[in-house]
Write a protein that holds these residues in place. Structure first.
Motif, PDB file in Angstrom:
ATOM      1  N   GLY A   1      -2.799   5.820   1.460  1.00  0.00           N
ATOM      2  CA  GLY A   1      -2.561   4.624   0.530  1.00  0.00           C
ATOM      3  C   GLY A   1      -1.315   5.350  -0.459  1.00  0.00           C
ATOM      4  O   GLY A   1      -1.276   6.480  -0.687  1.00  0.00           O
ATOM      5  N   GLY A   2      -0.643   4.484  -1.074  1.00  0.00           N
ATOM      6  CA  GLY A   2       0.582   5.079  -2.127  1.00  0.00           C
ATOM      7  C   GLY A   2       1.754   5.373  -1.517  1.00  0.00           C
ATOM      8  O   GLY A   2       2.856   5.305  -2.319  1.00  0.00           O
ATOM      9  N   LEU A   3       2.042   5.134  -0.392  1.00  0.00           N
ATOM     10  CA  LEU A   3       3.129   5.541   0.472  1.00  0.00           C
ATOM     11  C   LEU A   3       3.576   4.336   1.190  1.00  0.00           C
ATOM     12  O   LEU A   3       2.980   3.731   1.821  1.00  0.00           O
ATOM     13  CB  LEU A   3       2.924   6.701   1.369  1.00  0.00           C
ATOM     14  CG  LEU A   3       2.864   8.164   0.745  1.00  0.00           C
ATOM     15  CD1 LEU A   3       2.668   9.377   1.679  1.00  0.00           C
ATOM     16  CD2 LEU A   3       3.883   8.387  -0.351  1.00  0.00           C
ATOM     17  N   THR A   4       4.828   4.083   1.248  1.00  0.00           N
ATOM     18  CA  THR A   4       5.396   2.969   2.303  1.00  0.00           C
ATOM     19  C   THR A   4       5.547   3.579   3.657  1.00  0.00           C
ATOM     20  O   THR A   4       5.582   4.722   3.954  1.00  0.00           O
ATOM     21  CB  THR A   4       6.963   2.747   1.680  1.00  0.00           C
ATOM     22  OG1 THR A   4       7.663   3.785   2.171  1.00  0.00           O
ATOM     23  CG2 THR A   4       7.014   2.181   0.255  1.00  0.00           C
TER      24      THR A   4
ATOM     25  N   ASP B   1       8.287   5.928   3.898  1.00  0.00           N
ATOM     26  CA  ASP B   1       8.249   7.296   3.535  1.00  0.00           C
ATOM     27  C   ASP B   1       7.581   8.111   4.719  1.00  0.00           C
ATOM     28  O   ASP B   1       7.779   9.219   4.694  1.00  0.00           O
ATOM     29  CB  ASP B   1       7.095   7.361   2.285  1.00  0.00           C
ATOM     30  CG  ASP B   1       7.488   6.672   0.988  1.00  0.00           C
ATOM     31  OD1 ASP B   1       8.761   6.830   0.945  1.00  0.00           O
ATOM     32  OD2 ASP B   1       6.677   6.060   0.335  1.00  0.00           O
TER      33      ASP B   1
ATOM     34  N   PRO C   1       2.351  -0.198   0.789  1.00  0.00           N
ATOM     35  CA  PRO C   1       1.874   0.932   0.135  1.00  0.00           C
ATOM     36  C   PRO C   1       0.359   0.938  -0.003  1.00  0.00           C
ATOM     37  O   PRO C   1      -0.373   2.099   0.079  1.00  0.00           O
ATOM     38  CB  PRO C   1       2.605   0.855  -1.209  1.00  0.00           C
ATOM     39  CG  PRO C   1       3.934  -0.012  -0.682  1.00  0.00           C
ATOM     40  CD  PRO C   1       3.469  -0.965   0.309  1.00  0.00           C
ATOM     41  N   MET C   2      -0.251  -0.022  -0.313  1.00  0.00           N
ATOM     42  CA  MET C   2      -1.636  -0.138  -0.936  1.00  0.00           C
ATOM     43  C   MET C   2      -2.483   0.004   0.553  1.00  0.00           C
ATOM     44  O   MET C   2      -3.477   0.552   0.414  1.00  0.00           O
ATOM     45  CB  MET C   2      -2.060  -1.798  -1.398  1.00  0.00           C
ATOM     46  CG  MET C   2      -3.606  -1.944  -1.702  1.00  0.00           C
ATOM     47  SD  MET C   2      -4.198  -3.331  -2.145  1.00  0.00           S
ATOM     48  CE  MET C   2      -4.816  -3.960  -0.642  1.00  0.00           C
TER      49      MET C   2
ATOM     50  N   THR D   1      -3.724   1.243   4.142  1.00  0.00           N
ATOM     51  CA  THR D   1      -3.805   2.608   4.792  1.00  0.00           C
ATOM     52  C   THR D   1      -4.064   2.351   6.474  1.00  0.00           C
ATOM     53  O   THR D   1      -4.361   1.190   6.916  1.00  0.00           O
ATOM     54  CB  THR D   1      -5.167   3.529   4.564  1.00  0.00           C
ATOM     55  OG1 THR D   1      -6.280   2.933   4.760  1.00  0.00           O
ATOM     56  CG2 THR D   1      -5.078   3.660   2.866  1.00  0.00           C
TER      57      THR D   1
ATOM     58  N   GLU E   1      -2.625  -5.208  -6.537  1.00  0.00           N
ATOM     59  CA  GLU E   1      -1.626  -4.677  -7.109  1.00  0.00           C
ATOM     60  C   GLU E   1      -1.132  -5.682  -8.129  1.00  0.00           C
ATOM     61  O   GLU E   1       0.094  -5.246  -8.753  1.00  0.00           O
ATOM     62  CB  GLU E   1      -0.561  -4.117  -6.101  1.00  0.00           C
ATOM     63  CG  GLU E   1      -1.134  -2.992  -5.318  1.00  0.00           C
ATOM     64  CD  GLU E   1      -0.047  -2.058  -4.556  1.00  0.00           C
ATOM     65  OE1 GLU E   1       0.881  -2.760  -4.223  1.00  0.00           O
ATOM     66  OE2 GLU E   1      -0.335  -1.059  -4.284  1.00  0.00           O
TER      67      GLU E   1
END
Length: 297
Positions: free
Chosen positions: A13-16, A19, A41-42, A44, A84
């Motif tokens: 999580g947290g990455l595009t 990325d 991004p949220m 996984t 988000e």
């Protein structure tokens, strides 16, 4: 020289998705990297990555059906249909109490099978050349057209209730292009309580499963599926002779042999187990629809 292949990555999580592609480029020392299907991004889970000539296979993987696990929170709607966004509605206790297991089950049944779904306004769908989420973030009103999708499984694994919300852990099998956030939104709307996602994880893309994925810490030297192995998980296989492989690679047709094909798109594999490319019927002949680069087979 970097060998072509398909890499399965478990995105945190947290990455595009971009990325992950950038990190894969650095780890493998090549610019020729792409992926088959964006994860927010949220979210996984499983990202199917193509490297070097195997990027040509991504076209055939991106439309595969998918499996997700998710947590749907009933009792509040948000601007993004996930955690988000900003909360735009909350349910009264009486409305939540009226959202019984039976009513939730009926709402899920209504969202199973072939359905018409309006994607979330913050999706990556392009509207007049710009991503919908970019337009929303710029303050524009975005209305996306409904699309036909298929939800073949929508099962509740666990239900947790408290005074303010109802959380549903679910598993969903669906066609490509289905938005799980929209399922949460639409279930909440049908129950009159609002709904959004608080967790989303993709566990399968077609014949590729999260069990074979590596983490970001394992990228260096990570094992890949060969193009032939990846194609065999995506479509039927046609074993061809060395002479037939040569002809296909040179753009020639296999005359009068279309009845050897089991589907509209088939992976041609030579006697050495190397993927020649994807072939299709053209009249009574077999013709290449996509050839692998000969130097990267």
């Amino acid at each position: 020289m970097v060998s072509p292949g398909i890499l399965l990555v478990d995105k945190p999580g947290g990455l595009t998705s971009h990325d992950i592609v950038a990190r894969t480029r650095r780890a493998f020392g090549t610019r020729r990297v792409g992926h088959a299907g964006t994860l927010d991004p949220m979210a996984t889970g499983l990202l199917v990555i193509g490297i070097e000539g195997a990027t040509r296979l991504l076209t055939y993987i991106v439309g595969a059906d998918k499996t997700y696990t998710a947590t749907i929170r009933l009792g509040a709607g948000t601007t993004t249909d996930d955690a988000e966004g900003e909360t735009i509605e909350t349910a009264q206790p009486a409305a939540l109490e009226a959202a019984t297991d039976d009513r939730i089950g009926a709402g899920i049944v209504a969202l199973t099978g072939a359905i018409s779904q309006v994607p979330s306004s913050v999706s990556a769908i392009k509207v007049d050349g710009r991503r919908a989420y970019d337009r929303v973030r710029a303050g524009e009103e975005v209305e996306l057209a409904a699309r036909q999708v298929t939800v073949s499984r929508f099962d509740v694994l666990e239900t947790r209730r408290d005074q303010d919300v109802i959380d549903l852990d679910v598993v969903v099998d669906c066609s490509s292009g289905t938005y799980i956030r929209a399922l949460a939104r639409d279930l909440g709307a049908a129950l009159g309580v609002g709904g959004h996602l608080t967790a989303l994880r993709r566990t399968r893309v077609g014949g590729f499963d999260i069990g074979g994925a590596v983490t970001l810490d394992q990228l260096d030297g990570a094992p890949m599926l060969t193009p032939a192995a990846a194609a065999a998980r995506t479509m039927p296989v046609l074993d061809v002779t060395a002479d037939e492989a040569r002809d296909l690679r040179h753009g020639k047709r296999l005359s009068g042999q279309a009845d050897r094909l089991e589907a509209s798109e088939v992976a041609a594999i030579d006697p050495d187990g190397v993927l020649v490319g994807v072939v299709e019927a053209r009249g009574r002949d077999i013709k290449s629809a996509m050839n692998m680069p000969e130097a990267q087979r």
